[in-house]
Design a protein around this motif. Structure first.
Motif, PDB file in Angstrom:
ATOM      1  N   TYR A   1       0.836  -1.199   0.000  1.00 64.15           N
ATOM      2  CA  TYR A   1       0.000   0.000   0.000  1.00 64.15           C
ATOM      3  C   TYR A   1       0.877   1.257   0.000  1.00 64.15           C
ATOM      4  O   TYR A   1       1.824   1.378   0.788  1.00 64.15           O
ATOM      5  N   VAL A   2       0.571   2.152  -0.885  1.00 58.17           N
ATOM      6  CA  VAL A   2       1.289   3.419  -1.002  1.00 58.17           C
ATOM      7  C   VAL A   2       0.330   4.544  -0.640  1.00 58.17           C
ATOM      8  O   VAL A   2      -0.740   4.683  -1.254  1.00 58.17           O
ATOM      9  N   LYS A   3       0.722   5.302   0.348  1.00 55.33           N
ATOM     10  CA  LYS A   3      -0.141   6.379   0.786  1.00 55.33           C
ATOM     11  C   LYS A   3      -0.237   7.447  -0.303  1.00 55.33           C
ATOM     12  O   LYS A   3       0.781   7.874  -0.859  1.00 55.33           O
ATOM     13  N   PRO A   4      -1.437   7.897  -0.645  1.00 56.99           N
ATOM     14  CA  PRO A   4      -1.561   8.905  -1.707  1.00 56.99           C
ATOM     15  C   PRO A   4      -0.952  10.234  -1.274  1.00 56.99           C
ATOM     16  O   PRO A   4      -0.972  10.597  -0.088  1.00 56.99           O
ATOM     17  N   GLU A   5      -0.402  10.939  -2.242  1.00 58.27           N
ATOM     18  CA  GLU A   5       0.210  12.226  -1.946  1.00 58.27           C
ATOM     19  C   GLU A   5      -0.870  13.307  -1.783  1.00 58.27           C
ATOM     20  O   GLU A   5      -1.975  13.205  -2.320  1.00 58.27           O
ATOM     21  N   TYR A   6      -0.494  14.347  -1.051  1.00 58.37           N
ATOM     22  CA  TYR A   6      -1.411  15.470  -0.845  1.00 58.37           C
ATOM     23  C   TYR A   6      -1.507  16.286  -2.125  1.00 58.37           C
ATOM     24  O   TYR A   6      -0.511  16.532  -2.820  1.00 58.37           O
ATOM     25  N   THR A   7      -2.696  16.728  -2.410  1.00 62.14           N
ATOM     26  CA  THR A   7      -2.882  17.653  -3.532  1.00 62.14           C
ATOM     27  C   THR A   7      -2.579  19.078  -3.068  1.00 62.14           C
ATOM     28  O   THR A   7      -2.419  19.360  -1.876  1.00 62.14           O
ATOM     29  N   VAL A   8      -2.500  19.995  -4.028  1.00 62.83           N
ATOM     30  CA  VAL A   8      -2.214  21.394  -3.702  1.00 62.83           C
ATOM     31  C   VAL A   8      -3.335  21.986  -2.853  1.00 62.83           C
ATOM     32  O   VAL A   8      -3.082  22.752  -1.913  1.00 62.83           O
ATOM     33  N   GLU A   9      -4.566  21.653  -3.158  1.00 61.86           N
ATOM     34  CA  GLU A   9      -5.684  22.176  -2.386  1.00 61.86           C
ATOM     35  C   GLU A   9      -5.650  21.662  -0.953  1.00 61.86           C
ATOM     36  O   GLU A   9      -5.927  22.420   0.004  1.00 61.86           O
ATOM     37  N   GLN A  10      -5.305  20.396  -0.784  1.00 62.00           N
ATOM     38  CA  GLN A  10      -5.213  19.857   0.574  1.00 62.00           C
ATOM     39  C   GLN A  10      -4.094  20.523   1.371  1.00 62.00           C
ATOM     40  O   GLN A  10      -4.248  20.819   2.557  1.00 62.00           O
ATOM     41  N   LEU A  11      -2.965  20.770   0.712  1.00 62.19           N
ATOM     42  CA  LEU A  11      -1.869  21.460   1.391  1.00 62.19           C
ATOM     43  C   LEU A  11      -2.271  22.879   1.787  1.00 62.19           C
ATOM     44  O   LEU A  11      -1.918  23.353   2.875  1.00 62.19           O
ATOM     45  N   ASP A  12      -2.983  23.565   0.914  1.00 66.72           N
ATOM     46  CA  ASP A  12      -3.441  24.932   1.257  1.00 66.72           C
ATOM     47  C   ASP A  12      -4.399  24.910   2.440  1.00 66.72           C
ATOM     48  O   ASP A  12      -4.334  25.784   3.329  1.00 66.72           O
ATOM     49  N   ASP A  13      -5.291  23.928   2.463  1.00 64.36           N
ATOM     50  CA  ASP A  13      -6.249  23.854   3.570  1.00 64.36           C
ATOM     51  C   ASP A  13      -5.568  23.538   4.899  1.00 64.36           C
ATOM     52  O   ASP A  13      -6.112  23.851   5.967  1.00 64.36           O
ATOM     53  N   ILE A  14      -4.396  22.930   4.857  1.00 71.18           N
ATOM     54  CA  ILE A  14      -3.687  22.593   6.092  1.00 71.18           C
ATOM     55  C   ILE A  14      -2.730  23.711   6.503  1.00 71.18           C
ATOM     56  O   ILE A  14      -2.674  24.109   7.677  1.00 71.18           O
ATOM     57  N   ALA A  15      -1.945  24.230   5.554  1.00 68.20           N
ATOM     58  CA  ALA A  15      -0.852  25.150   5.884  1.00 68.20           C
ATOM     59  C   ALA A  15      -1.344  26.574   6.166  1.00 68.20           C
ATOM     60  O   ALA A  15      -0.871  27.221   7.112  1.00 68.20           O
ATOM     61  N   ILE A  16      -2.265  27.101   5.351  1.00 71.41           N
ATOM     62  CA  ILE A  16      -2.667  28.503   5.502  1.00 71.41           C
ATOM     63  C   ILE A  16      -3.361  28.751   6.849  1.00 71.41           C
ATOM     64  O   ILE A  16      -3.031  29.723   7.548  1.00 71.41           O
ATOM     65  N   PRO A  17      -4.314  27.930   7.296  1.00 75.14           N
ATOM     66  CA  PRO A  17      -4.882  28.169   8.636  1.00 75.14           C
ATOM     67  C   PRO A  17      -3.820  28.078   9.748  1.00 75.14           C
ATOM     68  O   PRO A  17      -3.893  28.825  10.735  1.00 75.14           O
ATOM     69  N   TYR A  18      -2.869  27.196   9.605  1.00 74.91           N
ATOM     70  CA  TYR A  18      -1.814  27.091  10.614  1.00 74.91           C
ATOM     71  C   TYR A  18      -0.978  28.364  10.662  1.00 74.91           C
ATOM     72  O   TYR A  18      -0.674  28.886  11.746  1.00 74.91           O
ATOM     73  N   LEU A  19      -0.605  28.922   9.481  1.00 74.14           N
ATOM     74  CA  LEU A  19       0.174  30.153   9.456  1.00 74.14           C
ATOM     75  C   LEU A  19      -0.634  31.351   9.979  1.00 74.14           C
ATOM     76  O   LEU A  19      -0.082  32.236  10.638  1.00 74.14           O
ATOM     77  N   GLU A  20      -1.900  31.357   9.687  1.00 73.96           N
ATOM     78  CA  GLU A  20      -2.735  32.444  10.219  1.00 73.96           C
ATOM     79  C   GLU A  20      -2.813  32.393  11.741  1.00 73.96           C
ATOM     80  O   GLU A  20      -2.863  33.442  12.403  1.00 73.96           O
ATOM     81  N   ALA A  21      -2.820  31.169  12.279  1.00 65.93           N
ATOM     82  CA  ALA A  21      -2.847  31.065  13.735  1.00 65.93           C
ATOM     83  C   ALA A  21      -1.505  31.452  14.345  1.00 65.93           C
ATOM     84  O   ALA A  21      -1.451  32.005  15.452  1.00 65.93           O
ATOM     85  N   GLN A  22      -0.420  31.201  13.656  1.00 68.86           N
ATOM     86  CA  GLN A  22       0.889  31.569  14.164  1.00 68.86           C
ATOM     87  C   GLN A  22       1.177  33.064  14.023  1.00 68.86           C
ATOM     88  O   GLN A  22       1.912  33.630  14.848  1.00 68.86           O
ATOM     89  N   PHE A  23       0.642  33.670  12.994  1.00 69.97           N
ATOM     90  CA  PHE A  23       0.814  35.117  12.765  1.00 69.97           C
ATOM     91  C   PHE A  23      -0.574  35.769  12.689  1.00 69.97           C
ATOM     92  O   PHE A  23      -1.109  35.980  11.585  1.00 69.97           O
ATOM     93  N   PRO A  24      -1.183  36.048  13.806  1.00 66.71           N
ATOM     94  CA  PRO A  24      -2.558  36.594  13.773  1.00 66.71           C
ATOM     95  C   PRO A  24      -2.654  37.935  13.062  1.00 66.71           C
ATOM     96  O   PRO A  24      -3.703  38.262  12.485  1.00 66.71           O
ATOM     97  N   ASP A  25      -1.556  38.753  13.105  1.00 66.95           N
ATOM     98  CA  ASP A  25      -1.590  40.071  12.475  1.00 66.95           C
ATOM     99  C   ASP A  25      -0.966  40.045  11.094  1.00 66.95           C
ATOM    100  O   ASP A  25      -0.442  41.064  10.613  1.00 66.95           O
ATOM    101  N   MET A  26      -1.024  38.905  10.436  1.00 70.49           N
ATOM    102  CA  MET A  26      -0.404  38.778   9.124  1.00 70.49           C
ATOM    103  C   MET A  26      -1.018  39.735   8.106  1.00 70.49           C
ATOM    104  O   MET A  26      -0.317  40.334   7.286  1.00 70.49           O
ATOM    105  N   TYR A  27      -2.332  39.922   8.150  1.00 67.49           N
ATOM    106  CA  TYR A  27      -3.011  40.740   7.153  1.00 67.49           C
ATOM    107  C   TYR A  27      -3.082  42.218   7.557  1.00 67.49           C
ATOM    108  O   TYR A  27      -3.603  43.039   6.790  1.00 67.49           O
ATOM    109  N   LYS A  28      -2.567  42.593   8.765  1.00 64.85           N
ATOM    110  CA  LYS A  28      -2.627  43.976   9.232  1.00 64.85           C
ATOM    111  C   LYS A  28      -1.258  44.592   9.431  1.00 64.85           C
ATOM    112  O   LYS A  28      -1.072  45.791   9.183  1.00 64.85           O
ATOM    113  N   ASP A  29      -0.302  43.777   9.910  1.00 64.36           N
ATOM    114  CA  ASP A  29       1.010  44.311  10.260  1.00 64.36           C
ATOM    115  C   ASP A  29       1.808  44.604   8.990  1.00 64.36           C
ATOM    116  O   ASP A  29       1.973  43.713   8.134  1.00 64.36           O
ATOM    117  N   PRO A  30       2.320  45.850   8.835  1.00 67.86           N
ATOM    118  CA  PRO A  30       3.121  46.176   7.644  1.00 67.86           C
ATOM    119  C   PRO A  30       4.502  45.536   7.685  1.00 67.86           C
ATOM    120  O   PRO A  30       5.209  45.537   6.661  1.00 67.86           O
TER     121      PRO A  30
END
Length: 374
Positions: free
Chosen positions: A236-265
């Protein structure tokens, strides 16, 4: 014909030893019975002479053959009696102690059997016949040929046993290779065959795996009925993550780590799709400092971060799902609440409010033009 010399001496000595027979008056007077008595007396003399001569020959024969022979029997050996010079001694055992003719009572010494010339030639021919295929002096020089043949025979003796050992190793390798094609290792196949009472040796199994794999598959099927499920689970070979799956995992994590990402210059973020996956970068710092550093270190730009700027760049982690590695923290946790309060306290800073970014959201992750400090 007269008597032989030996017989004459025997007769003479016998006549000397035995007195002459006395004649009766009747025999002297010419009676016929006297002649009969005289004939009987002569016959007795001849028989005595023949018996004496035979006894002499019988005693003389062993004396000639016992030359150089020493016979020791009885406890004389243990009592300190030394054998005659040139002879051998032996302690008597069993019946030999009480008899001079018993088993192991006689020892023949000083008897040497010399080899004849034909024996020596036959021995040399035997060794040279085994070295016919050798070269140089190892072929026709007896001493060197004999040494070479002895070394060769020792190697052949050892090779006969190594051959059996190597054959078994080869059979095991072949059986292992064919067993792993069916998803099971060698030791498990042999174990299940023993439990199923399938008595086929490794040689036949290896030949079946090479020349008739269908029969080998039938044997595996009889020993391990669920080998197909085992093979599917193993391959059995585990299927690789698609780009959409990676975005759904990584972007919320980065937003939680940098809460002021969209405000801080002082924060710039970018996303780039690679052949091996998606690369996310978040740059934090003063814009003036970045403008000074980037011209001096152009390798930092365009997602080219050198390894020496990373901590433990070559560290190996245990393989685990990305959902666990980049898990979004719970907002109700006290530790995360303290972190958010520290970040929100800086939002009231007038310096940050002057350069606050406007119109920046999650959609900017997918923008074609990357964010820059210039």
């Amino acid at each position: 014909a007269g008597p032989a010399p030996g017989e004459a001496r025997s007769l003479r000595k016998a006549s000397e030893a035995a007195p002459p027979p006395s004649l009766t008056p009747a025999a002297a007077s010419g009676n016929s019975s006297g002649w009969a008595q005289l004939a009987a007396a002569g016959a007795s003399l001849v028989a005595a002479a023949a018996l004496r001569a035979g006894n002499r020959r019988r005693r003389a024969a062993p004396a000639a053959s016992n030359e150089g022979v020493k016979v020791i029997t009885g406890p004389a050996v243990f009592s300190g009696v030394q054998p005659a010079p040139g002879g051998l001694g032996c302690a008597a055992r069993g019946q030999a102690e009480s008899s001079s003719t018993g088993r192991a009572s006689r020892i023949v010494a000083n008897v040497r059997t010399r080899k004849g010339m034909y024996t020596r030639w036959r021995r040399k021919d035997m060794w040279l016949s085994l070295s016919k295929t050798y070269s140089n002096r190892r072929k026709n020089c007896f001493r060197i040929a004999k040494q070479a043949v002895m070394h060769s025979l020792k190697r052949v003796y050892r090779s006969r046993r190594l051959f059996k050992r190597e054959r078994r190793e080869l059979w095991i390798m072949r059986v292992n290779a064919n067993a792993r094609l069916h998803g099971v290792p060698y030791h498990k196949l042999i174990n299940k065959m023993k439990e199923s009472n399938i008595n086929i040796n490794r040689k036949i199994l290896s030949q079946l795996g090479v020349y008739d794999r269908a029969v080998f598959t039938n044997i595996v099927d009889a020993a391990i009925p669920d080998w197909k499920e085992i093979k599917e689970q193993k391959n059995y070979v585990k299927p690789e993550y698609t780009v959409e799956q990676l975005d759904d995992i990584a972007i919320p994590y980065l937003e939680a780590q940098f809460p002021d990402m969209y405000k801080d210059p002082c924060v710039r973020f970018n996303r780039k799709v690679r052949e091996w996956g998606v690369e996310y970068t978040v740059d934090v710092g003063s814009p003036e400092e970045w403008r000074e550093v980037l011209p001096k270190m152009p390798e930092i730009a365009n997602f080219n971060v050198p390894d020496h700027m990373l901590m433990n760049s070559r560290i190996q982690f245990e393989e685990m799902p990305l959902e666990m590695q980049f898990a979004v923290p719970d907002k109700d946790e006290p530790q995360y609440q303290r972190f958010l309060n520290q970040v929100k306290s800086k939002w009231d800073d007038p310096k940050l409010q002057e350069g606050e970014k406007e119109g920046v959201s999650r959609d900017d992750w997918f923008a074609e033009e990357p964010q820059s400090w210039f």
